[in-house]
Design an enzyme around this catalytic site. Structure first.
Site: not given
Ligand SMILES: [Mn+2]
Length: 274
Positions: A158, A217, A191, A164, A223, A252
């Site tokens: 991913e 995702h 994602d 991140e 989010r 997610e």
């Molecule tokens: Mn994810």
């Protein structure tokens, strides 16, 4: 345009220390699996503290009872709980990281599911150069991908947004990494939250990635559950249809204490779009 043959999935975290993380359901595997089934999901994706924790939890019994499939197992608890990464400067930590993921690959394979490497990719800094981090990452993905293949399954990798990781942020960078591997058993997990931050066009990037895309995702720009942000999902779904994607749209998303609400909203979006 080929007919869509996607499946729906929803995430469940069994890691209280991941509080605030992007998971729809938290804890109580039997209750939440039954709820996911009753709402209409095809599968669950589980984020667990470790393989041994999950083994003792009766996952197979609850999958059998509900008829749900296991979409994937996350490995990020290695980072959240133990600060393990595959690119850490300390070789003993890199070894522990591989072992942690390896056990989850074995367990996931028992359910014909892939494991996911996201946050366990780590980042380069200090004494570790970017080429060095990529060498360690490639070596780990080759080994772990071969392990998954030997068990008849895949491994998902991913890309994460710039806040991140500083290794693989975009889909095209993920494709380049996968194409540099010796194993063909690793697929990209796209994602949509991370892609929304990093891509010029998520739909164009998906079309270019083609067969490398293995898992999605399914989440909105902020989010939250799909439809509760400002993502334009239509071109993304069209791109997935165009590449013949046949995997999951796995929710997610942060549920802010209302997993059932986020799950229902996800299915409303799914049923509208797919
Ligand atoms: Mn994810």
């Amino acid at each position: 345009m080929p007919a869509a043959s996607f499946s729906s999935s929803v995430t469940l975290s069994l890691v209280p220390e991941a509080a605030g993380g992007p998971f729809v359901f938290w804890g109580d595997l039997p209750r939440n699996a039954r709820l996911a089934k009753s709402l209409g999901f095809d599968a669950i994706e589980v984020f667990a503290p470790s393989a041994s924790f999950l083994k003792n939890l009766g996952l197979i019994e609850i999958l059998d009872e509900t008829g749900l499939r296991l979409a994937a197992l996350g490995t990020g608890a290695g980072w959240v709980l133990h600060k393990l990464t595959l690119t850490h400067s300390d070789s003993s930590i890199r070894i522990k990281s591989r072992a942690f993921i390896s056990e989850l690959i074995e367990l996931a394979a028992d359910y014909r599911a892939p494991a996911i490497i996201g946050s366990m990719q780590g980042r380069f800094d200090g004494s570790v150069s970017k080429p060095q981090a990529f060498e360690w990452l490639r070596d780990a993905l080759n080994q772990l991908g071969n392990q998954a293949a030997a068990r008849g399954t895949l491994l998902f990798f991913e890309p994460l947004n710039r806040y991140e990781t500083n290794l693989v942020n975009r889909i095209d960078q993920g494709v380049a990494l996968l194409e540099s591997l010796e194993t063909d058993a690793v697929r990209l997990l796209v994602d949509l939250f991370h892609a929304n931050i990093e891509e010029v066009s998520t739909s164009e990037a998906i079309k270019k990635a083609g067969r490398h895309v293995g898992h999605i995702h399914f989440v909105d720009s902020n989010r939250r559950a799909a439809g509760w942000g400002q993502m334009d999902f239509k071109p993304i779904i069209e791109a997935l249809k165009a590449i013949g994607y046949q995997g999951y749209l796995s929710a997610e998303a942060q549920s802010h204490g209302d997993g059932e609400g986020a799950a229902k909203q996800t299915l409303t979006a799914y049923n509208t779009l797919v």
